[in-house]
Design a protein around this motif. Structure first.
Motif, PDB file in Angstrom:
ATOM      1  N   ASP A 170       0.845  -1.190   0.000  1.00 39.48           N
ATOM      2  CA  ASP A 170       0.000   0.000   0.000  1.00 39.48           C
ATOM      3  C   ASP A 170       0.885   1.247   0.000  1.00 39.48           C
ATOM      4  OD1 ASP A 170      -1.923   1.946   0.242  1.00 39.48           O
ATOM      5  OD2 ASP A 170      -2.629   1.304   2.222  1.00 39.48           O
ATOM      6  N   SER A 171       1.169   1.766  -1.183  1.00 40.20           N
ATOM      7  CA  SER A 171       2.072   2.916  -1.289  1.00 40.20           C
ATOM      8  C   SER A 171       1.489   4.167  -0.644  1.00 40.20           C
ATOM      9  CB  SER A 171       2.437   3.186  -2.743  1.00 40.20           C
ATOM     10  OG  SER A 171       1.297   3.520  -3.494  1.00 40.20           O
ATOM     11  N   SER A 172       0.182   4.215  -0.426  1.00 44.99           N
ATOM     12  CA  SER A 172      -0.429   5.393   0.200  1.00 44.99           C
ATOM     13  C   SER A 172      -0.019   5.541   1.667  1.00 44.99           C
ATOM     14  CB  SER A 172      -1.954   5.344   0.082  1.00 44.99           C
ATOM     15  OG  SER A 172      -2.479   4.316   0.896  1.00 44.99           O
ATOM     16  N   GLN A 173       0.579   4.493   2.239  1.00 46.20           N
ATOM     17  CA  GLN A 173       1.062   4.544   3.618  1.00 46.20           C
ATOM     18  C   GLN A 173       2.389   5.302   3.729  1.00 46.20           C
ATOM     19  OE1 GLN A 173      -0.438   3.066   6.533  1.00 46.20           O
ATOM     20  NE2 GLN A 173      -2.127   3.210   5.086  1.00 46.20           N
ATOM     21  N   PHE A 174       2.958   5.683   2.602  1.00 53.35           N
ATOM     22  CA  PHE A 174       4.244   6.363   2.565  1.00 53.35           C
ATOM     23  C   PHE A 174       4.052   7.837   2.228  1.00 53.35           C
ATOM     24  CE2 PHE A 174       5.178   1.936   2.074  1.00 53.35           C
ATOM     25  CZ  PHE A 174       6.393   1.752   2.701  1.00 53.35           C
ATOM     26  N   ASN A 175       5.089   8.616   2.450  1.00 49.90           N
ATOM     27  CA  ASN A 175       5.086  10.026   2.117  1.00 49.90           C
ATOM     28  C   ASN A 175       4.729  10.194   0.633  1.00 49.90           C
ATOM     29  OD1 ASN A 175       6.603  12.486   0.970  1.00 49.90           O
ATOM     30  ND2 ASN A 175       6.622  12.879   3.162  1.00 49.90           N
ATOM     31  N   ALA A 176       3.985  11.235   0.325  1.00 49.11           N
ATOM     32  CA  ALA A 176       3.507  11.456  -1.049  1.00 49.11           C
ATOM     33  C   ALA A 176       4.656  11.508  -2.058  1.00 49.11           C
ATOM     34  CB  ALA A 176       2.682  12.739  -1.115  1.00 49.11           C
ATOM     35  N   ASP A 177       5.803  12.069  -1.659  1.00 51.01           N
ATOM     36  CA  ASP A 177       6.958  12.146  -2.565  1.00 51.01           C
ATOM     37  C   ASP A 177       7.554  10.772  -2.866  1.00 51.01           C
ATOM     38  OD1 ASP A 177       6.723  14.884  -2.655  1.00 51.01           O
ATOM     39  OD2 ASP A 177       8.286  15.256  -1.159  1.00 51.01           O
ATOM     40  N   TRP A 178       7.237   9.789  -2.056  1.00 57.04           N
ATOM     41  CA  TRP A 178       7.802   8.452  -2.193  1.00 57.04           C
ATOM     42  C   TRP A 178       6.850   7.456  -2.845  1.00 57.04           C
ATOM     43  CZ3 TRP A 178      12.461   6.143  -0.635  1.00 57.04           C
ATOM     44  CH2 TRP A 178      13.409   7.034  -0.113  1.00 57.04           C
ATOM     45  N   LYS A 212       6.855   1.238  -7.615  1.00 53.39           N
ATOM     46  CA  LYS A 212       7.827   0.572  -8.497  1.00 53.39           C
ATOM     47  C   LYS A 212       8.552  -0.554  -7.755  1.00 53.39           C
ATOM     48  CE  LYS A 212       8.854   4.563 -11.424  1.00 53.39           C
ATOM     49  NZ  LYS A 212       9.895   5.534 -11.783  1.00 53.39           N
ATOM     50  N   LEU A 213       8.900  -0.308  -6.495  1.00 56.16           N
ATOM     51  CA  LEU A 213       9.588  -1.327  -5.703  1.00 56.16           C
ATOM     52  C   LEU A 213       8.681  -2.527  -5.457  1.00 56.16           C
ATOM     53  CD1 LEU A 213      11.379   1.030  -3.172  1.00 56.16           C
ATOM     54  CD2 LEU A 213      12.466  -0.326  -4.988  1.00 56.16           C
ATOM     55  N   TYR A 214       7.413  -2.253  -5.220  1.00 53.50           N
ATOM     56  CA  TYR A 214       6.455  -3.345  -5.033  1.00 53.50           C
ATOM     57  C   TYR A 214       6.340  -4.173  -6.317  1.00 53.50           C
ATOM     58  CZ  TYR A 214       2.152  -5.860  -4.073  1.00 53.50           C
ATOM     59  OH  TYR A 214       1.220  -6.851  -3.896  1.00 53.50           O
ATOM     60  N   GLU A 215       6.309  -3.505  -7.463  1.00 55.11           N
ATOM     61  CA  GLU A 215       6.241  -4.216  -8.745  1.00 55.11           C
ATOM     62  C   GLU A 215       7.517  -4.998  -9.025  1.00 55.11           C
ATOM     63  OE1 GLU A 215       5.287  -1.021 -11.386  1.00 55.11           O
ATOM     64  OE2 GLU A 215       3.212  -0.893 -10.675  1.00 55.11           O
ATOM     65  N   LEU A 216       8.662  -4.494  -8.554  1.00 59.19           N
ATOM     66  CA  LEU A 216       9.933  -5.209  -8.664  1.00 59.19           C
ATOM     67  C   LEU A 216       9.849  -6.553  -7.940  1.00 59.19           C
ATOM     68  CD1 LEU A 216      13.209  -5.265  -8.961  1.00 59.19           C
ATOM     69  CD2 LEU A 216      13.137  -4.304  -6.667  1.00 59.19           C
ATOM     70  N   GLN A 228      17.272   3.811  -8.035  1.00 54.39           N
ATOM     71  CA  GLN A 228      16.486   5.000  -7.711  1.00 54.39           C
ATOM     72  C   GLN A 228      16.281   5.111  -6.202  1.00 54.39           C
ATOM     73  OE1 GLN A 228      12.802   4.964  -9.940  1.00 54.39           O
ATOM     74  NE2 GLN A 228      13.867   4.494 -11.840  1.00 54.39           N
ATOM     75  N   LEU A 229      16.040   3.986  -5.560  1.00 56.04           N
ATOM     76  CA  LEU A 229      15.857   3.975  -4.100  1.00 56.04           C
ATOM     77  C   LEU A 229      17.115   4.463  -3.394  1.00 56.04           C
ATOM     78  CD1 LEU A 229      14.333   3.176  -1.469  1.00 56.04           C
ATOM     79  CD2 LEU A 229      15.347   0.888  -1.761  1.00 56.04           C
ATOM     80  N   ARG A 230      18.264   3.917  -3.751  1.00 53.86           N
ATOM     81  CA  ARG A 230      19.515   4.318  -3.093  1.00 53.86           C
ATOM     82  C   ARG A 230      19.798   5.807  -3.286  1.00 53.86           C
ATOM     83  NH1 ARG A 230      20.476  -1.132  -4.010  1.00 53.86           N
ATOM     84  NH2 ARG A 230      21.090  -0.974  -6.186  1.00 53.86           N
ATOM     85  N   LYS A 231      19.462   6.341  -4.448  1.00 53.18           N
ATOM     86  CA  LYS A 231      19.661   7.779  -4.696  1.00 53.18           C
ATOM     87  C   LYS A 231      18.672   8.623  -3.904  1.00 53.18           C
ATOM     88  CE  LYS A 231      21.444   7.153  -9.365  1.00 53.18           C
ATOM     89  NZ  LYS A 231      21.120   7.197 -10.798  1.00 53.18           N
ATOM     90  N   LYS A 232      17.425   8.202  -3.877  1.00 53.82           N
ATOM     91  CA  LYS A 232      16.379   8.989  -3.214  1.00 53.82           C
ATOM     92  C   LYS A 232      16.594   9.038  -1.703  1.00 53.82           C
ATOM     93  CE  LYS A 232      11.443   9.885  -3.300  1.00 53.82           C
ATOM     94  NZ  LYS A 232      11.503  11.202  -3.899  1.00 53.82           N
ATOM     95  N   ILE A 233      17.092   7.960  -1.129  1.00 51.05           N
ATOM     96  CA  ILE A 233      17.311   7.910   0.321  1.00 51.05           C
ATOM     97  C   ILE A 233      18.239   9.026   0.774  1.00 51.05           C
ATOM     98  CG2 ILE A 233      18.452   6.576   2.151  1.00 51.05           C
ATOM     99  CD1 ILE A 233      17.244   4.067   0.929  1.00 51.05           C
ATOM    100  N   ILE A 234      19.260   9.321  -0.012  1.00 55.35           N
ATOM    101  CA  ILE A 234      20.241  10.320   0.424  1.00 55.35           C
ATOM    102  C   ILE A 234      20.082  11.678  -0.239  1.00 55.35           C
ATOM    103  CG2 ILE A 234      21.962   8.601   1.080  1.00 55.35           C
ATOM    104  CD1 ILE A 234      23.408   9.233  -1.585  1.00 55.35           C
ATOM    105  N   LYS A 235      19.034  11.830  -1.062  1.00 54.25           N
ATOM    106  CA  LYS A 235      18.836  13.101  -1.762  1.00 54.25           C
ATOM    107  C   LYS A 235      18.188  14.124  -0.836  1.00 54.25           C
ATOM    108  CE  LYS A 235      16.890  14.961  -6.049  1.00 54.25           C
ATOM    109  NZ  LYS A 235      16.542  16.254  -5.602  1.00 54.25           N
ATOM    110  N   ALA A 250      10.547   8.918   4.246  1.00 51.03           N
ATOM    111  CA  ALA A 250       9.688   8.097   3.396  1.00 51.03           C
ATOM    112  C   ALA A 250       8.464   7.590   4.154  1.00 51.03           C
ATOM    113  CB  ALA A 250      10.465   6.919   2.822  1.00 51.03           C
ATOM    114  N   VAL A 251       8.640   7.336   5.454  1.00 45.92           N
ATOM    115  CA  VAL A 251       7.526   6.819   6.271  1.00 45.92           C
ATOM    116  C   VAL A 251       6.931   7.897   7.170  1.00 45.92           C
ATOM    117  CG1 VAL A 251       8.400   4.453   6.171  1.00 45.92           C
ATOM    118  CG2 VAL A 251       9.026   5.911   8.107  1.00 45.92           C
ATOM    119  N   ASP A 252       7.258   9.151   6.896  1.00 52.63           N
ATOM    120  CA  ASP A 252       6.736  10.310   7.651  1.00 52.63           C
ATOM    121  C   ASP A 252       7.053  10.257   9.143  1.00 52.63           C
ATOM    122  OD1 ASP A 252       5.661  11.801   5.544  1.00 52.63           O
ATOM    123  OD2 ASP A 252       3.819  10.602   5.541  1.00 52.63           O
TER     124      ASP A 252
END
Length: 171
Positions: free
Chosen positions: A21-29, A35-39, A55-62, A79-81
């Motif tokens: 459920d991606s809606s449980q995460f921050n809107a920016d994530w 995509k990660l769930y589909e992976l 993309q995940l590794r980049k976004k974590i530190i951006k 990511a998890v607010d």
């Protein structure tokens, strides 16, 4: 060392369930979480979607701005607010564990139908991410310290050797 009586499949299924459920995460994530769930298909990782791990590794530190960079703990908790909170809910801990799990998965080689994936957890972890974070991240400070850990079991050179030797052995 990781308790290998607890199989990778159970950790995989666990992480996949928390990403469903991606809606449980921050809107920016939310797009990246989808995509990660589909992976993570029911049959294993989908090599065609492996770029979502990068993309995940980049976004974590951006961080903010052009050259902004933040710690992995801040990125995952954003990511998890939970970054600005003095407490981290159980649900947010487990969603963070799912992200931490995927952050350390790599597709090292793809040739025909042969794909070599590796899970290189930080050396400080002695169990799978959800178990270790649950039992050792009892305070927000301890939890953040564990999320920030990045010194993995396998170096870039070792990952390269593992990929090549595994690929040759399967050929």
């Amino acid at each position: 060392m990781v308790d290998f009586t607890q199989k990778f499949k159970s950790e995989y299924d666990y992480a996949r369930a928390f990403l469903a459920d991606s809606s449980q995460f921050n809107a920016d994530w939310q797009d990246l979480i989808q995509k990660l769930y589909e992976l993570m298909s029911v049959d294993g990782f989908d090599a065609a979607r492996a770029d979502s791990l990068s993309q995940l590794r980049k976004k974590i530190i951006k961080g903010q701005g052009l050259f902004g960079k933040i710690g992995e703990d801040q990125g995952i908790l954003q990511a998890v607010d939970s970054w600005t909170s003095n407490t981290i809910t159980d649900n947010n801990k487990m969603r963070s564990a799912a992200i931490k799990f995927l952050r350390h998965i790599y597709m090292l080689k793809k040739s025909g139908s042969c794909k070599v994936w590796i899970f290189s957890l930080p050396t400080v972890f002695t169990n799978w991410p959800h178990s270790y974070l649950w039992s050792n991240g009892v305070t927000p400070a301890a939890f953040k310290t564990l999320l920030r850990s990045e010194h993995e079991h396998f170096s870039a050179q070792q990952k390269k050797y593992l990929a090549n030797s595994t690929h040759q052995a399967l050929a």
